[in-house]
Design an enzyme around this catalytic site. Structure first.
Site, PDB file in Angstrom:
ATOM      1  CE  LYS A  56     -59.747 -35.977  -0.535  1.00 40.14           C
ATOM      2  NZ  LYS A  56     -60.685 -37.140  -0.072  1.00 40.14           N
TER       3      LYS A  56
HETATM    4  N1  PMP Z   1     -54.132 -37.299   4.695  1.00 41.76           N
HETATM    5  C1  PMP Z   1     -54.682 -35.870   4.542  1.00 41.76           C
HETATM    6  C2  PMP Z   1     -53.838 -34.972   4.816  1.00 41.76           C
HETATM    7  C3  PMP Z   1     -55.529 -35.632   3.893  1.00 41.76           C
HETATM    8  O1  PMP Z   1     -56.165 -34.273   3.644  1.00 41.76           O
HETATM    9  C4  PMP Z   1     -56.653 -36.514   3.343  1.00 41.76           C
HETATM   10  C5  PMP Z   1     -58.022 -36.329   2.941  1.00 41.76           C
HETATM   11  N2  PMP Z   1     -58.929 -35.863   3.864  1.00 41.76           N
HETATM   12  C6  PMP Z   1     -56.410 -37.904   3.913  1.00 41.76           C
HETATM   13  C7  PMP Z   1     -55.160 -38.224   4.328  1.00 41.76           C
HETATM   14  C8  PMP Z   1     -57.268 -39.179   3.500  1.00 41.76           C
HETATM   15  O2  PMP Z   1     -57.751 -39.010   2.260  1.00 41.76           O
HETATM   16  P1  PMP Z   1     -59.190 -39.737   2.014  1.00 41.76           P
HETATM   17  O3  PMP Z   1     -60.006 -38.707   1.980  1.00 41.76           O
HETATM   18  O4  PMP Z   1     -59.262 -40.375   0.462  1.00 41.76           O
HETATM   19  O5  PMP Z   1     -59.535 -40.744   2.972  1.00 41.76           O
END
Ligand code: PMP
Length: 347
Positions: A56
């Site tokens: 992120k």
């Molecule tokens: N894994 C974790 C631990 C996350 O914090 C996030 C983000 N919320 C994601 C995966 C997924 O990323 P995205 O928001 O880009 O779909």
């Protein structure tokens, strides 16, 4: 203006201009045992090595750069976001590095580690009661209202602000394509906002429309249903995975071609989590393990010779009291039992 440029040398072993310039250009790691077991190449993008510790960081930087360029974020302004974790950390640290305050609205059900951690990084943190997304007092909706009421406030709005997926289109996608020497045949990712999956998918499909794009869903989420059946009505079950598990088609997901989706059970994902730790030395989150499970499922279904990449989202250190706590795992019925890779048969 600072912009993502993946052709610059990787930061490790090099000097960089500071926190923001160290985001991205992460290594791609070969997952050796799983590659051997499937006859495919399975690669993990080491996003836990970003300076704020997760995938992120890229979205946080992309959203801030876009808002600076459009004037939505003014010098000395305040970044406001509803988030429970990694995005808040990314925004707080990017904010510090570029001269902004950060105000985080977080459900009071979240762990004290997260709430105190964000405060320690300098964010103002307001806790609110947990409410469903359709409720006007849901934390994401509150964050939008608070931003509008804050002097020089800017609402990051990570779910529906497509600067999120653009960051991955501009950086993570090109990096993976280059690191696999244009041989990639499949890419797999789970969905929180969908920014990671969508941004990378948009880039990869432009390079080669035959690259298979696969969504990895935990139970209780609706993206599998959306990809398979075109609606978000099937969302049975539950998962302890944090940061993923989406119930709606966000603007970041909108219009993106996703070829396949798999649902991964928590108990199998926990086996993978411990395989990655003990056999590969990788200390990761459950979302990372769900991603790797889906990559292996794609390898098994599509047969040998494929070149598959996925995302290692963040490190296990954020989950020590849960995923790496035998008492907590036992209470959830998730104690890992595998001696080897026999759990792959349950994918
Ligand atoms: N894994 C974790 C631990 C996350 O914090 C996030 C983000 N919320 C994601 C995966 C997924 O990323 P995205 O928001 O880009 O779909």
């Amino acid at each position: 203006m600072l912009k993502f440029d993946s052709s610059r040398p990787a930061p490790f072993g090099f000097v960089t201009e500071g926190f923001c310039e160290t985001i991205g250009r992460t290594p791609l790691l070969r997952l050796g045992k799983l590659s051997e077991a499937t006859g495919c190449e399975i690669w993990g993008k080491a996003e836990f090595l970003n300076p704020g510790g997760s995938v992120k960081d890229r979205a946080a930087l992309g959203i801030v750069l876009d808002a600076e360029a459009s004037g939505a974020l003014e010098p000395g302004g305040t970044i406001v976001e509803g988030t429970a974790g990694n995005t808040g950390i990314g925004l707080a640290l990017v904010g510090n590095a570029r001269g902004y305050r950060t105000l985080i609205i977080i459900p009071e059900t979240q762990s004290q580690e997260k709430i105190e951690g964000l405060r320690a990084m300098g964010a103002e943190v307001r806790t609110v009661p947990e409410k469903p997304y359709k409720d006007p007092d849901n934390y994401i909706r509150i964050s939008g209202r608070v931003a509008a009421q804050t002097s020089k406030g800017f609402w990051a709005n990570q779910f529906d602000n497509v600067a999120n997926r653009l960051a991955h289109y501009q950086s993570t996608g090109p990096e993976i394509w280059e690191q696999t020497k244009n041989r990639l045949t499949g890419f797999v990712a789970s969905v929180g906002t969908g920014g990671t999956l969508a941004g990378i998918a948009l880039f990869l499909k432009e390079q080669n429309p035959n690259v298979q794009i696969v969504a990895a869903d935990p139970y209780g989420a609706a993206i599998w249903s959306w990809v398979k059946f075109g609606h978000t009505e099937i969302n049975d079950g539950d998962s302890v995975a944090e940061g993923i598990g989406q119930s709606r088609v966000t603007k970041n997901l909108d219009g993106v071609k996703i070829d396949q989706a798999y649902r991964i059970k928590d108990d199998v994902a926990v086996e993978m989590l411990y395989h990655l730790l003990h056999a590969e030395g990788l200390f990761l989150s459950l979302s990372s393990a769900i991603n790797v499970c889906a990559a292996v499922k794609l390898a098994k279904e599509g047969g040998s010779g494929q070149v598959i990449a996925t995302i290692l989202c963040d490190a296990g250190s954020r989950y020590v009291s849960r995923l790496y706590n035998p008492g907590w795992l036992a209470q959830k019925g998730l104690t890992p039992k595998a001696k080897g890779l026999e759990f792959l048969d349950r994918l």
